[in-house]
Scaffold this motif. Sequence first.
Motif, PDB file in Angstrom:
ATOM      1  N   GLU A  67      -0.679  -5.022 -38.863  1.00 33.18           N
ATOM      2  CA  GLU A  67      -1.797  -6.043 -38.853  1.00 33.18           C
ATOM      3  C   GLU A  67      -2.408  -5.589 -40.288  1.00 33.18           C
ATOM      4  O   GLU A  67      -2.654  -3.297 -40.454  1.00 33.18           O
ATOM      5  CB  GLU A  67      -2.597  -5.850 -37.782  1.00 33.18           C
ATOM      6  N   GLY A  68      -3.216  -6.028 -41.089  1.00 35.18           N
ATOM      7  CA  GLY A  68      -3.428  -5.848 -41.847  1.00 35.18           C
ATOM      8  C   GLY A  68      -4.581  -5.076 -41.570  1.00 35.18           C
ATOM      9  O   GLY A  68      -6.051  -5.453 -42.438  1.00 35.18           O
ATOM     10  N   LYS A  69      -5.537  -3.936 -41.033  1.00 35.17           N
ATOM     11  CA  LYS A  69      -6.805  -3.470 -40.534  1.00 35.17           C
ATOM     12  C   LYS A  69      -6.570  -2.101 -40.186  1.00 35.17           C
ATOM     13  O   LYS A  69      -5.975  -1.870 -40.120  1.00 35.17           O
ATOM     14  CB  LYS A  69      -6.436  -4.629 -38.912  1.00 35.17           C
ATOM     15  N   LEU A  70      -7.932  -1.443 -40.596  1.00 34.27           N
ATOM     16  CA  LEU A  70      -8.918   0.026 -40.819  1.00 34.27           C
ATOM     17  C   LEU A  70      -9.184  -0.428 -39.572  1.00 34.27           C
ATOM     18  O   LEU A  70     -10.134  -0.967 -39.091  1.00 34.27           O
ATOM     19  CB  LEU A  70      -9.229   0.409 -42.437  1.00 34.27           C
ATOM     20  N   PHE A  71      -8.644   1.100 -38.731  1.00 31.55           N
ATOM     21  CA  PHE A  71      -9.489   1.199 -37.192  1.00 31.55           C
ATOM     22  C   PHE A  71     -10.073   2.804 -37.573  1.00 31.55           C
ATOM     23  O   PHE A  71      -9.895   2.663 -38.138  1.00 31.55           O
ATOM     24  CB  PHE A  71      -8.816   1.233 -36.343  1.00 31.55           C
ATOM     25  N   HIS A  72     -11.246   2.370 -37.166  1.00 29.84           N
ATOM     26  CA  HIS A  72     -12.204   3.709 -36.816  1.00 29.84           C
ATOM     27  C   HIS A  72     -12.873   4.031 -35.928  1.00 29.84           C
ATOM     28  O   HIS A  72     -13.496   3.345 -35.148  1.00 29.84           O
ATOM     29  CB  HIS A  72     -13.149   3.394 -38.279  1.00 29.84           C
ATOM     30  N   PHE A  73     -13.178   5.085 -35.073  1.00 30.65           N
ATOM     31  CA  PHE A  73     -13.486   5.428 -33.697  1.00 30.65           C
ATOM     32  C   PHE A  73     -13.446   6.650 -33.705  1.00 30.65           C
ATOM     33  O   PHE A  73     -12.906   7.972 -34.627  1.00 30.65           O
ATOM     34  CB  PHE A  73     -12.400   4.870 -32.893  1.00 30.65           C
ATOM     35  N   GLY A  86      -6.418  -6.980 -45.064  1.00 28.10           N
ATOM     36  CA  GLY A  86      -5.382  -8.161 -46.071  1.00 28.10           C
ATOM     37  C   GLY A  86      -4.444  -8.902 -44.303  1.00 28.10           C
ATOM     38  O   GLY A  86      -4.875  -8.783 -43.533  1.00 28.10           O
ATOM     39  N   LYS A  87      -3.173  -9.362 -44.851  1.00 26.71           N
ATOM     40  CA  LYS A  87      -2.714  -9.903 -44.092  1.00 26.71           C
ATOM     41  C   LYS A  87      -1.557  -8.883 -43.115  1.00 26.71           C
ATOM     42  O   LYS A  87      -1.138  -7.812 -43.689  1.00 26.71           O
ATOM     43  CB  LYS A  87      -1.890 -10.747 -44.538  1.00 26.71           C
ATOM     44  N   LYS A  88      -0.895  -9.826 -41.885  1.00 19.06           N
ATOM     45  CA  LYS A  88      -0.637  -8.841 -41.943  1.00 19.06           C
ATOM     46  C   LYS A  88       1.281  -7.796 -42.526  1.00 19.06           C
ATOM     47  O   LYS A  88       1.705  -9.056 -43.611  1.00 19.06           O
ATOM     48  CB  LYS A  88       0.491  -9.501 -40.333  1.00 19.06           C
ATOM     49  N   GLY A  89       1.760  -7.143 -42.143  1.00 12.39           N
ATOM     50  CA  GLY A  89       2.322  -6.461 -43.304  1.00 12.39           C
ATOM     51  C   GLY A  89       2.809  -4.718 -42.628  1.00 12.39           C
ATOM     52  O   GLY A  89       1.852  -4.264 -41.977  1.00 12.39           O
ATOM     53  N   ASP A  90       3.271  -4.657 -43.816  1.00  8.34           N
ATOM     54  CA  ASP A  90       4.476  -2.790 -42.852  1.00  8.34           C
ATOM     55  C   ASP A  90       3.528  -2.031 -43.515  1.00  8.34           C
ATOM     56  O   ASP A  90       4.017  -1.268 -44.293  1.00  8.34           O
ATOM     57  CB  ASP A  90       5.801  -2.701 -43.214  1.00  8.34           C
ATOM     58  N   TYR A  91       2.053  -1.422 -43.148  1.00  6.74           N
ATOM     59  CA  TYR A  91       1.635  -0.404 -43.471  1.00  6.74           C
ATOM     60  C   TYR A  91       1.857   0.373 -43.068  1.00  6.74           C
ATOM     61  O   TYR A  91       2.023   0.838 -41.797  1.00  6.74           O
ATOM     62  CB  TYR A  91      -0.364  -0.779 -43.318  1.00  6.74           C
TER      63      TYR A  91
END
Length: 277
Positions: A67-73, A86-91
């Motif tokens: 997924e085009g997401k940045l996770f923070h925790f 962004g869109k789904k992709g191979d990040y």
Amino acid sequence: MKFKFFLLIIVVCCASCNSTGQQFKSPDGYDLTQPEKFIMPSVLNEISGITFNKYSNDTMYAEQDEEGKLFHFKLGDKNIASTKFGKKGDYEDLAICNTTVIMLRSDGTLFSFPLSATTNKETDSVQEWKGIVPEGEYEGMYANDSNDIYVLCKNCGGKQTNGYILKLSERNITPAGNFIIDTKIIEELTGEKKIKFHPSAFAKNVLTNEWYILSSVNKLLVTADNNWHIKNAYPLNPSLFNQPEGIAFDKRGNLFISNEAGDAGQGTILKFTYKKQ
């Protein structure tokens, strides 16, 4: 009277040995057999890259390769926030360069946006950077406070491992040099001839100024000096390192390695506390 003597053999199994009795060694200051384990929620089963902002472990930043997401925790908290960029992709990896977040897609394309955007669930302040590095498969990236971005190729053909240095300016990312990792030395250290070294992540140890390079395919952690000269290679115990895909250090020198779920069923982040020698 006849006596029978029995030989009692006690086998002690531990995280420092594999099924063949191989002893797993660790870099100075660390014990790679004794981690503090953090189980990731299902949304991060495919966790790949991890990083901190200026080595502060107050917030862990992570991405997963779907997924085009940045996770923070904060490690240990169940509350996992995310920012869609962004869109789904191979990040495959991410880095924070001063006030800029940079995401790496497996084809070498970069995506950048302000770190301040992580207060929102989605951002449209994203710039896309194509063709900055040669064609190939990329999984590892690192950035420092001097606006230098390092990208390491996982599979770009040839017998050596190629890396590229980029420079981040206020509105641009431009090529600034390259470097090479000599895989022949890794062959000598591991005793594996014609090794196919495929780096999945790397980071710099702020205490020793050494590069720590992960190769998930090889189940290997390699250390190098500041000029990329290989110093040592450490085979990783697959019972702990199911699929090591991300690496980071905090300001105290503590080492963090993330593992995708794979066959284990859950993604993890392993913390190895630095102990001064």
